[in-house]
Design a protein around this motif. Structure first.
Motif, PDB file in Angstrom:
ATOM      1  N   SER A 188       0.825  -1.208   0.000  1.00  5.72           N
ATOM      2  CA  SER A 188       0.000   0.000   0.000  1.00  5.72           C
ATOM      3  C   SER A 188       0.860   1.259   0.000  1.00  5.72           C
ATOM      4  CB  SER A 188      -0.924   0.011   1.219  1.00  5.72           C
ATOM      5  OG  SER A 188      -0.204   0.314   2.385  1.00  5.72           O
ATOM      6  N   THR A 189       0.262   2.322  -0.471  1.00  2.49           N
ATOM      7  CA  THR A 189       0.934   3.618  -0.485  1.00  2.49           C
ATOM      8  C   THR A 189       1.253   4.065   0.940  1.00  2.49           C
ATOM      9  OG1 THR A 189      -0.268   4.176  -2.489  1.00  2.49           O
ATOM     10  CG2 THR A 189       0.743   5.998  -1.298  1.00  2.49           C
ATOM     11  N   ARG A 190       0.386   3.727   1.873  1.00  3.67           N
ATOM     12  CA  ARG A 190       0.624   4.102   3.283  1.00  3.67           C
ATOM     13  C   ARG A 190       1.898   3.475   3.825  1.00  3.67           C
ATOM     14  NH1 ARG A 190      -5.252   3.899   6.243  1.00  3.67           N
ATOM     15  NH2 ARG A 190      -6.223   5.507   4.962  1.00  3.67           N
ATOM     16  N   VAL A 191       2.118   2.210   3.479  1.00  3.57           N
ATOM     17  CA  VAL A 191       3.333   1.527   3.937  1.00  3.57           C
ATOM     18  C   VAL A 191       4.561   2.176   3.304  1.00  3.57           C
ATOM     19  CG1 VAL A 191       4.613  -0.655   3.865  1.00  3.57           C
ATOM     20  CG2 VAL A 191       2.188  -0.656   4.445  1.00  3.57           C
ATOM     21  N   ILE A 192       4.499   2.468   2.021  1.00  5.95           N
ATOM     22  CA  ILE A 192       5.636   3.084   1.326  1.00  5.95           C
ATOM     23  C   ILE A 192       5.925   4.470   1.902  1.00  5.95           C
ATOM     24  CG2 ILE A 192       6.449   3.966  -0.904  1.00  5.95           C
ATOM     25  CD1 ILE A 192       4.842   1.627  -2.183  1.00  5.95           C
ATOM     26  N   LEU A 193       4.880   5.251   2.141  1.00  5.06           N
ATOM     27  CA  LEU A 193       5.081   6.583   2.716  1.00  5.06           C
ATOM     28  C   LEU A 193       5.588   6.504   4.158  1.00  5.06           C
ATOM     29  CD1 LEU A 193       2.028   8.535   1.246  1.00  5.06           C
ATOM     30  CD2 LEU A 193       4.449   8.779   0.652  1.00  5.06           C
ATOM     31  N   SER A 194       5.169   5.492   4.883  1.00  4.79           N
ATOM     32  CA  SER A 194       5.693   5.298   6.242  1.00  4.79           C
ATOM     33  C   SER A 194       7.178   4.969   6.195  1.00  4.79           C
ATOM     34  CB  SER A 194       4.921   4.179   6.956  1.00  4.79           C
ATOM     35  OG  SER A 194       3.569   4.514   7.103  1.00  4.79           O
ATOM     36  N   CYS A 195       7.564   4.117   5.249  1.00  4.70           N
ATOM     37  CA  CYS A 195       8.992   3.805   5.072  1.00  4.70           C
ATOM     38  C   CYS A 195       9.767   5.065   4.712  1.00  4.70           C
ATOM     39  CB  CYS A 195       9.183   2.759   3.978  1.00  4.70           C
ATOM     40  SG  CYS A 195       8.624   1.114   4.417  1.00  4.70           S
ATOM     41  N   ALA A 196       9.170   5.896   3.868  1.00  2.71           N
ATOM     42  CA  ALA A 196       9.836   7.136   3.464  1.00  2.71           C
ATOM     43  C   ALA A 196      10.030   8.066   4.656  1.00  2.71           C
ATOM     44  CB  ALA A 196       9.042   7.830   2.363  1.00  2.71           C
ATOM     45  N   ALA A 197       8.997   8.208   5.478  1.00  6.20           N
ATOM     46  CA  ALA A 197       9.100   9.095   6.648  1.00  6.20           C
ATOM     47  C   ALA A 197      10.155   8.594   7.631  1.00  6.20           C
ATOM     48  CB  ALA A 197       7.740   9.206   7.342  1.00  6.20           C
ATOM     49  N   ILE A 198      10.140   7.298   7.893  1.00  7.81           N
ATOM     50  CA  ILE A 198      11.141   6.716   8.796  1.00  7.81           C
ATOM     51  C   ILE A 198      12.530   6.843   8.174  1.00  7.81           C
ATOM     52  CG2 ILE A 198      11.921   4.575   9.888  1.00  7.81           C
ATOM     53  CD1 ILE A 198       8.890   3.741   9.916  1.00  7.81           C
ATOM     54  N   GLY A 199      12.621   6.622   6.872  1.00  5.13           N
ATOM     55  CA  GLY A 199      13.904   6.722   6.173  1.00  5.13           C
ATOM     56  C   GLY A 199      14.480   8.123   6.198  1.00  5.13           C
ATOM     57  N   VAL A 200      13.631   9.131   6.069  1.00  3.09           N
ATOM     58  CA  VAL A 200      14.112  10.522   6.124  1.00  3.09           C
ATOM     59  C   VAL A 200      14.675  10.822   7.512  1.00  3.09           C
ATOM     60  CG1 VAL A 200      13.392  12.937   6.075  1.00  3.09           C
ATOM     61  CG2 VAL A 200      12.665  11.390   4.259  1.00  3.09           C
ATOM     62  N   GLY A 201      13.943  10.437   8.542  1.00  2.00           N
ATOM     63  CA  GLY A 201      14.445  10.654   9.903  1.00  2.00           C
ATOM     64  C   GLY A 201      15.752   9.915  10.140  1.00  2.00           C
ATOM     65  N   GLY A 202      15.803   8.659   9.699  1.00  2.00           N
ATOM     66  CA  GLY A 202      17.029   7.871   9.851  1.00  2.00           C
ATOM     67  C   GLY A 202      18.171   8.403   9.014  1.00  2.00           C
ATOM     68  N   GLY A 203      17.852   8.945   7.842  1.00  2.55           N
ATOM     69  CA  GLY A 203      18.891   9.524   6.986  1.00  2.55           C
ATOM     70  C   GLY A 203      19.512  10.763   7.590  1.00  2.55           C
ATOM     71  N   LEU A 204      18.708  11.563   8.268  1.00  2.00           N
ATOM     72  CA  LEU A 204      19.249  12.744   8.953  1.00  2.00           C
ATOM     73  C   LEU A 204      20.203  12.325  10.072  1.00  2.00           C
ATOM     74  CD1 LEU A 204      16.018  14.944   9.122  1.00  2.00           C
ATOM     75  CD2 LEU A 204      18.014  15.266   7.625  1.00  2.00           C
ATOM     76  N   ILE A 205      19.816  11.286  10.796  1.00  2.00           N
ATOM     77  CA  ILE A 205      20.695  10.778  11.856  1.00  2.00           C
ATOM     78  C   ILE A 205      21.964  10.189  11.245  1.00  2.00           C
ATOM     79  CG2 ILE A 205      20.907   8.981  13.622  1.00  2.00           C
ATOM     80  CD1 ILE A 205      17.886   9.513  14.211  1.00  2.00           C
ATOM     81  N   SER A 230      15.956   0.984   9.640  1.00  2.00           N
ATOM     82  CA  SER A 230      15.427  -0.323   9.246  1.00  2.00           C
ATOM     83  C   SER A 230      14.809  -1.046  10.438  1.00  2.00           C
ATOM     84  CB  SER A 230      16.534  -1.186   8.632  1.00  2.00           C
ATOM     85  OG  SER A 230      16.981  -0.614   7.420  1.00  2.00           O
ATOM     86  N   ALA A 231      15.422  -0.916  11.615  1.00  2.00           N
ATOM     87  CA  ALA A 231      14.865  -1.543  12.816  1.00  2.00           C
ATOM     88  C   ALA A 231      13.514  -0.935  13.171  1.00  2.00           C
ATOM     89  CB  ALA A 231      15.841  -1.406  13.985  1.00  2.00           C
ATOM     90  N   VAL A 232      13.397   0.381  13.073  1.00  2.00           N
ATOM     91  CA  VAL A 232      12.115   1.040  13.363  1.00  2.00           C
ATOM     92  C   VAL A 232      11.058   0.550  12.380  1.00  2.00           C
ATOM     93  CG1 VAL A 232      10.870   3.243  13.394  1.00  2.00           C
ATOM     94  CG2 VAL A 232      13.147   3.097  14.414  1.00  2.00           C
ATOM     95  N   ALA A 233      11.379   0.542  11.099  1.00  2.00           N
ATOM     96  CA  ALA A 233      10.407   0.135  10.072  1.00  2.00           C
ATOM     97  C   ALA A 233       9.965  -1.312  10.271  1.00  2.00           C
ATOM     98  CB  ALA A 233      11.004   0.331   8.681  1.00  2.00           C
ATOM     99  N   LEU A 234      10.897  -2.207  10.498  1.00  2.00           N
ATOM    100  CA  LEU A 234      10.544  -3.610  10.679  1.00  2.00           C
ATOM    101  C   LEU A 234       9.702  -3.828  11.933  1.00  2.00           C
ATOM    102  CD1 LEU A 234      13.880  -5.302   9.595  1.00  2.00           C
ATOM    103  CD2 LEU A 234      11.637  -5.686   8.556  1.00  2.00           C
ATOM    104  N   ALA A 235      10.078  -3.180  13.030  1.00  2.00           N
ATOM    105  CA  ALA A 235       9.346  -3.365  14.282  1.00  2.00           C
ATOM    106  C   ALA A 235       7.957  -2.718  14.239  1.00  2.00           C
ATOM    107  CB  ALA A 235      10.156  -2.791  15.451  1.00  2.00           C
ATOM    108  N   LEU A 236       7.835  -1.606  13.543  1.00  2.00           N
ATOM    109  CA  LEU A 236       6.555  -0.891  13.500  1.00  2.00           C
ATOM    110  C   LEU A 236       5.612  -1.458  12.444  1.00  2.00           C
ATOM    111  CD1 LEU A 236       4.911   1.569  14.556  1.00  2.00           C
ATOM    112  CD2 LEU A 236       5.949   2.887  12.705  1.00  2.00           C
ATOM    113  N   LEU A 237       6.132  -1.715  11.246  1.00  2.00           N
ATOM    114  CA  LEU A 237       5.277  -2.077  10.120  1.00  2.00           C
ATOM    115  C   LEU A 237       5.097  -3.589   9.941  1.00  2.00           C
ATOM    116  CD1 LEU A 237       6.665   0.556   7.615  1.00  2.00           C
ATOM    117  CD2 LEU A 237       4.635   0.743   9.071  1.00  2.00           C
ATOM    118  N   LYS A 238       6.106  -4.369  10.357  1.00  2.00           N
ATOM    119  CA  LYS A 238       6.054  -5.832  10.273  1.00  2.00           C
ATOM    120  C   LYS A 238       5.592  -6.315   8.898  1.00  2.00           C
ATOM    121  CE  LYS A 238       5.351  -6.720  15.190  1.00  2.00           C
ATOM    122  NZ  LYS A 238       5.623  -5.434  15.738  1.00  2.00           N
ATOM    123  N   ARG A 239       6.320  -5.861   7.884  1.00  2.00           N
ATOM    124  CA  ARG A 239       6.006  -6.230   6.496  1.00  2.00           C
ATOM    125  C   ARG A 239       7.301  -6.606   5.765  1.00  2.00           C
ATOM    126  NH1 ARG A 239       1.676  -4.184   7.930  1.00  2.00           N
ATOM    127  NH2 ARG A 239      -0.150  -3.565   6.829  1.00  2.00           N
TER     128      ARG A 239
END
Length: 179
Positions: free
Chosen positions: A5-22, A52-61
């Motif tokens: 779903s688009t929601r999952v992809i956008l969630s990955c993007a949001a988590i990825g942006v935060g992780g990329g800044l770190i 990646s840990a946040v995405a896997l633990a939160l989205l479980k996909r």
């Protein structure tokens, strides 16, 4: 074919942006640590595990760890273009390594120990790789003990932190509509 779903992809993007800044900040911090106290360099490698840990633990996909790691690499590279390949390849590698035990279990088990086994195993793989690449003869044994311990433990710590963040996001209802 499985559709994401688009929601999952956008969630990955949001988590990825935060992780990329770190990761971008950690990249510059790593350069400083490498110059001042190289035996502690391994501390910074764990920051690549966080998104990646946040995405896997939160989205479980399936695939969210790899996608989020890649997006984090793109964002990190935007702030440190001299390390573009380091960020992109590390994001992909870390995402794949963290997803490996879930892939093996066919994404049916999301037990916490799988996260830590993946992170610890990945840290050991990275530690052995750097040990071989740098050569044991270049540093004293005490240096290698500290250096390799940092490489092995840092991914586990950042995976634990990622699971904590995912838990807090889940309690706040962030992924409720994705279930």
């Amino acid at each position: 074919m499985h559709r994401t779903s688009t929601r999952v992809i956008l969630s990955c993007a949001a988590i990825g942006v935060g992780g990329g800044l770190i990761a971008a900040g950690a990249g510059y911090f790593a350069a400083l640590v490498a110059g001042l106290a190289p035996m502690l360099y391994g501390i910074t490698i764990g920051s690549h595990f966080l998104p990646s840990a946040v995405a896997l633990a939160l989205l479980k996909r399936p695939g969210v760890g790899i996608l989020t790691g890649f997006i984090a690499g793109l964002v990190g590279a935007a702030f440190a273009p001299q390390w573009i390949w380091r960020f992109l390849l590390t994001g992909l590698l870390v995402g794949a390594l963290l997803e490996l035990p879930f892939f093996i279990t066919r994404y049916r088990s999301w037990s916490p120990w799988l996260f830590y086994a993946a992170a610890g195993g990945s840290g050991l793989v990275l530690a052995v790789g750097t040990f071989i690449a740098l050569g044991p003869e270049h540093y004293a044994p005490w240096f290698w003990v500290i250096y390799l311990a940092m490489f092995a433990l840092s991914p586990v710590f950042f995976t634990w932190l990622g699971r904590l963040i995912a838990s807090a996001l889940s309690r706040a209802g962030v992924a409720r509509s994705l279930a």
